[in-house]
Design a protein around this motif. Structure first.
Motif, short mmCIF file in Angstrom:
data_model
loop_
_atom_site.label_atom_id
_atom_site.label_comp_id
_atom_site.label_asym_id
_atom_site.label_seq_id
_atom_site.Cartn_x
_atom_site.Cartn_y
_atom_site.Cartn_z
N THR A 137 -8.91 2.47 -11.71
CA THR A 137 -7.75 2.85 -10.78
C THR A 137 -6.76 3.04 -11.87
O THR A 137 -5.97 4.22 -11.65
CB THR A 137 -7.30 1.42 -10.33
OG1 THR A 137 -8.41 1.12 -9.20
CG2 THR A 137 -5.93 1.67 -9.72
N THR A 161 -8.01 0.31 -5.64
CA THR A 161 -7.12 -1.01 -5.38
C THR A 161 -6.04 -0.54 -4.29
O THR A 161 -4.85 -1.23 -4.33
CB THR A 161 -6.31 -1.14 -6.93
OG1 THR A 161 -7.25 -0.96 -7.67
CG2 THR A 161 -5.89 -2.67 -6.60
N GLN A 162 -6.80 0.20 -3.33
CA GLN A 162 -5.96 0.26 -2.07
C GLN A 162 -6.01 -0.95 -1.20
O GLN A 162 -6.78 -1.83 -1.29
CB GLN A 162 -6.41 1.33 -1.19
CG GLN A 162 -6.39 2.66 -1.75
CD GLN A 162 -6.82 3.95 -0.89
OE1 GLN A 162 -6.20 4.50 -0.10
NE2 GLN A 162 -8.32 4.17 -1.26
N LYS A 163 -5.01 -1.13 -0.29
CA LYS A 163 -4.90 -2.24 0.63
C LYS A 163 -6.40 -2.60 1.33
O LYS A 163 -7.01 -3.64 1.26
CB LYS A 163 -3.89 -2.26 1.71
CG LYS A 163 -3.86 -3.41 2.75
CD LYS A 163 -2.84 -3.27 3.70
CE LYS A 163 -2.56 -4.44 4.48
NZ LYS A 163 -3.84 -4.98 5.14
N GLN A 164 -7.03 -1.42 1.70
CA GLN A 164 -8.35 -1.72 2.59
C GLN A 164 -9.50 -2.20 1.54
O GLN A 164 -10.19 -3.01 2.05
CB GLN A 164 -8.83 -0.31 3.00
CG GLN A 164 -9.24 0.61 1.91
CD GLN A 164 -9.48 2.06 2.85
OE1 GLN A 164 -8.95 2.87 3.21
NE2 GLN A 164 -11.09 2.22 2.87
N TYR A 260 -1.42 -4.38 -4.67
CA TYR A 260 -2.24 -3.16 -4.47
C TYR A 260 -1.92 -2.16 -5.65
O TYR A 260 -1.77 -1.10 -5.48
CB TYR A 260 -1.84 -2.69 -3.01
CG TYR A 260 -1.86 -3.35 -1.89
CD1 TYR A 260 -3.09 -4.23 -1.75
CD2 TYR A 260 -0.83 -3.54 -1.16
CE1 TYR A 260 -3.04 -5.20 -0.70
CE2 TYR A 260 -1.09 -4.90 -0.13
CZ TYR A 260 -2.14 -5.43 0.09
OH TYR A 260 -2.18 -6.20 1.09
N ASP A 264 1.64 3.43 -4.26
CA ASP A 264 1.70 3.77 -2.84
C ASP A 264 0.34 3.90 -2.47
O ASP A 264 -0.63 4.28 -3.31
CB ASP A 264 2.36 5.02 -2.73
CG ASP A 264 3.68 5.16 -3.09
OD1 ASP A 264 4.65 4.27 -2.87
OD2 ASP A 264 4.38 6.35 -3.14
N ASN A 265 -0.17 3.66 -1.37
CA ASN A 265 -1.48 3.33 -0.83
C ASN A 265 -2.19 4.51 -1.05
O ASN A 265 -3.64 4.37 -1.25
CB ASN A 265 -1.20 2.82 0.49
CG ASN A 265 -2.80 1.73 0.92
OD1 ASN A 265 -3.23 1.14 0.13
ND2 ASN A 265 -3.45 2.43 2.00
N ASN A 266 -1.92 5.53 -0.95
CA ASN A 266 -2.45 6.82 -1.01
C ASN A 266 -2.12 7.71 -2.36
O ASN A 266 -2.63 8.84 -2.24
CB ASN A 266 -2.03 7.63 -0.03
CG ASN A 266 -3.36 8.64 0.54
OD1 ASN A 266 -4.50 8.50 0.42
ND2 ASN A 266 -2.75 9.93 0.81
#
Length: 336
Positions: A137, A161-164, A260, A264-266
């Motif tokens: 990551t 290390t995204q939320k999903q 996370y 930012d998630n993406n």
């Protein structure tokens, strides 16, 4: 590639051999501490050939530290091997095993800045990044931020290390390990609220009361052992028997996972085009249930210069065949 090995490569852009298992350990020829600001001091060391191909080793965890294990993947005659302990862990200080203040000014953005300071100190223009687990990551985040500083990427146990992914290694694992998941939830049942599991744990872990933080560190690391072990047999990490290390590791992991990675998630997957010209080898164990293969696959499909090696009999902790692939990758890139 011989069929004797349980290894599948999905593209074969980089013809590597699988003959070597590891290199003999080589001791650092230089080391020191780097003041990176915010009260943090980063331990660094260099091994191998100072005139060789520069490679930065980015350890996992977060909080595992740059142990001698990482040196075995590089020919010391051909590589300039640079290792460092990320903020809050290993020989860097303050150490999260001593104080919760080590989590202050400790985000992925800070770690990327530290990597740049190390690169400048070493007088390196560009370098290869070699990373495993959480380190992937951090390496991917660094590469999409500074693509002109990276020559190649070799990543194993890949994650973003995204939320999903955090939901997967906590909530979704309850379908595989229901009893152990109940044990994981028990210490935080009264404080959970609507927070994610790592963040709830972090509240207990940053307590200065050993009666609160130490049992929480055991509970979290017991879960870590469970999800990285194959089958019914759990292989406890001997490092967790050290109270300071265990608390350091648990505090840093829940700090980063609960937020996370402070990205930012993406941020990584959405910016893969930034590194499309950087050769990339990703290695994943088929039995690695602690991180999602679908994430690695999605990046592989988007990245035109990537090879993806899938190791049939390997989990998150690696295997003989994973070592062979990683060694083959470092040997290939150092000769190009």
């Amino acid at each position: 590639m011989t069929k004797l090995y349980p290894v599948h490569n999905f593209s074969e852009l980089y013809p590597i051999t699988l003959e070597k298992m590891s290199y003999s350990d080589v001791l650092p020829y230089d080391s020191g501490m780097l003041d990176v600001g915010d009260g943090h001091h980063i331990y660094w060391e260099t091994c191998g050939n100072p005139n060789g191909k520069p490679v930065l080793v980015v350890h996992g965890g977060p909080g595992s530290g740059a142990t001698p294990y990482w040196r075995q993947f590089f020919n010391p005659n051909l590589y300039h091997i640079i290792l460092f302990d990320q903020r809050g862990c290993g020989r860097s200080y303050p150490n999260a095993g001593d104080t919760g203040s080590a989590l202050i000014a400790n985000t992925t953005e800070h770690l990327i800045s530290d990597m740049e300071k190390i690169r400048t100190k070493m007088k390196v223009d560009k370098w290869m990044l070699f990373a495993g687990s959480w380190g992937t990551t951090l390496s991917l985040a660094y590469a999409v931020t500074y693509p002109n500083r990276v020559t190649e990427l070799i990543l194993w146990g890949v994650g973003t290390t995204q939320k999903q992914e955090i939901d997967w290694l906590t909530w979704e694992m309850r379908h595989i390990f229901p009893k152990e998941f109940d044990d994981l939830l028990y210490p935080i049942k009264d404080i959970m609220g609507d927070r994610n599991i790592p963040l709830a744990y972090n509240e207990l872990l940053i307590s200065s009361d050993p009666a609160i933080c130490m049992p929480a560190s055991w509970a979290w690391c017991t879960w870590e052992d469970r999800i990285v072990s194959l089958g019914n047999h759990v292989s406890p990490s001997e490092r967790y028997f050290d109270d300071r290390f265990r608390l350091c590791f648990a505090r840093l992991v829940t700090h980063y996972f609960g937020n996370y990675a402070f990205l930012d998630n993406n941020y990584i997957v959405g910016n893969i085009q930034n590194i499309k010209d950087i050769p990339l080898i990703m290695v994943k164990g088929r039995l690695d249930i602690s991180s999602q293969l679908s994430i690695t696959w999605a990046m592989h499909k988007q990245h035109p210069l990537s090879d993806l090696y899938l190791i049939d009999n390997s989990g998150h902790g690696g295997s003989e065949y994973m070592h062979r692939v990683l060694i083959g990758a470092t040997e290939y890139f150092v000769t190009q």
